[in-house]
Design an enzyme around this catalytic site. Structure first.
Site, PDB file in Angstrom:
ATOM      1  N   HIS A  53       0.854  -1.188   0.000  1.00  0.00           N
ATOM      2  CA  HIS A  53       0.000   0.000   0.000  1.00  0.00           C
ATOM      3  C   HIS A  53       0.892   1.241   0.000  1.00  0.00           C
ATOM      4  O   HIS A  53       2.124   1.144  -0.104  1.00  0.00           O
ATOM      5  CB  HIS A  53      -0.973  -0.009   1.185  1.00  0.00           C
ATOM      6  N   HIS A  56       4.045   1.258   2.099  1.00  0.00           N
ATOM      7  CA  HIS A  56       5.200   0.551   1.520  1.00  0.00           C
ATOM      8  C   HIS A  56       5.821   1.374   0.391  1.00  0.00           C
ATOM      9  O   HIS A  56       7.041   1.420   0.232  1.00  0.00           O
ATOM     10  CB  HIS A  56       4.762  -0.801   0.949  1.00  0.00           C
ATOM     11  N   GLY A 167       8.354   0.744   8.582  1.00  0.00           N
ATOM     12  CA  GLY A 167       7.370   1.749   8.979  1.00  0.00           C
ATOM     13  C   GLY A 167       7.277   1.839  10.503  1.00  0.00           C
ATOM     14  O   GLY A 167       7.364   0.828  11.202  1.00  0.00           O
ATOM     15  N   ASP A 170       4.563  -0.219  13.049  1.00  0.00           N
ATOM     16  CA  ASP A 170       4.947  -1.371  13.878  1.00  0.00           C
ATOM     17  C   ASP A 170       6.127  -0.925  14.737  1.00  0.00           C
ATOM     18  O   ASP A 170       7.274  -1.343  14.528  1.00  0.00           O
ATOM     19  CB  ASP A 170       5.311  -2.551  12.975  1.00  0.00           C
ATOM     20  N   GLN A 173       8.187  -3.491  16.721  1.00  0.00           N
ATOM     21  CA  GLN A 173       9.000  -4.255  15.759  1.00  0.00           C
ATOM     22  C   GLN A 173      10.260  -3.467  15.387  1.00  0.00           C
ATOM     23  O   GLN A 173      11.370  -4.001  15.352  1.00  0.00           O
ATOM     24  CB  GLN A 173       8.147  -4.537  14.519  1.00  0.00           C
TER      25      GLN A 173
END
Ligand code: PAF
Length: 303
Positions: A53, A56, A167, A170, A173
């Protein structure tokens, strides 16, 4: 899937402008990236699970800005980071449009391995994310971060990227990956890119595709709660959480998992200065997460 490019014709490290070269074998991509490094090119990796999307696309555009760089997008829905009752099987997959998005944004290489090619027949080794891996997302998704760190360690091992972009949606992460790269001396700089949002505030996520229109409306409470929390930053941590919770409580379709204020490395929140407000909730069975920077105390006061 057949790799199609100058590399495969034996032409060495070069590109056909505007073309994307797809590789599915780790050894093959390792050879290509090694050859590119030998010519002085920097490797920038954008790891994804496909279903690309605008978020990304923004990562790919940022990767393209690295001068002298080659942009590699990995596209792999990693089974190891999904729990047994999670959405691995139905996770959105859109291979053709993903490759087209990579081409449009100017990525040169796509890595799309099969599970067997990446994990082999009998994988034994995983990366342990440490205590932070059991908190926040990890408390509700046991084993999730071991799965994420393991697959990203594999990607780093195969390509030896100079830089990898992720991104900030997250956020946990991102913190864990940065820590892994640092503590394991992997030689890859890990950089976060701000959350990309729809015009109404909803953070872009491949899982938004699961939301029916009423559920999408309810999901807006997440970003609204973060905005309310950030706005209360000058009044301190309790006020931030109270303001955010107040918004979340107005939305009956939303089941809150956690709302937490932490420092930017996800330790305990400071009394003053930069903090991160993180939220996770389920809407109609779809798990959504979001987060925002909050300036606490006098640093959050309007000028
Ligand atoms: O953020 C994602 O899409 C995934 O967790 C990642 C980093 C590609 C690992 O599978």
């Amino acid at each position: 899937m057949t790799p199609k490019s100058a590399y495969d014709a034996g032409a060495g490290p070069g590109f056909t402008p505007g073309e994307v070269t797809v590789h599915e074998q780790p050894a093959e991509l390792a050879k290509v990236t090694r050859a590119l490094r030998g010519t002085g090119r920097k490797i920038t990796l954008v790891p994804t699970m496909g279903s690309l999307h605008e978020g990304h696309r923004e990562l790919i555009r940022r990767a393209r800005r690295v001068s002298g760089g080659v942009t590699v997008v990995s596209n792999f829905v990693n089974p190891l980071q999904f729990g047994p009752d999670e959405d691995f099987e139905r996770y959105p997959r859109s291979w053709e449009s993903d490759v087209e998005a990579c081409r449009q944004e100017g990525a040169e290489l796509v890595f799309a391995p099969s599970t067997e090619a990446l994990y082999g027949p009998d994988p034994q080794i995983t990366v342990n994310p440490g205590p932070l891996g059991d908190q926040l997302e990890g408390a509700s998704r046991p084993g999730h971060f071991a799965g994420v760190l393991t697959v990203v360690a594999k990607l780093f091992g195969i390509m030896r990227p100079d830089l990898a972009l992720f991104g900030e949606k997250d956020y946990q992460q991102l913190v864990l990956l940065r820590r892994m790269a640092h503590e394991l001396h992997l030689g890859t700089a890990v950089q976060g890119i701000p959350v990309v949002r729809e015009s109404d505030g909803l953070a872009l996520s491949s899982r938004n595709a699961y939301l029916a229109s009423e559920q999408r409306g309810a999901a807006l409470a997440l970003s609204a709660a973060l905005a309310a929390g950030a706005h209360a930053g000058a009044s301190g941590a309790d006020a931030v959480l109270e303001a955010a919770r107040g918004v979340l409580e107005t939305e009956p379709l939303l089941e809150l998992d956690y709302l937490e204020l932490r420092d930017t490395e996800l330790g305990p929140a400071p009394a003053e200065g930069e903090a991160r407000l993180l939220v996770a909730a389920t809407v109609g069975g779809t798990r959504l997460i979001d987060n925002a920077l909050v300036l606490l105390g006098s640093s959050g006061a309007p000028e």
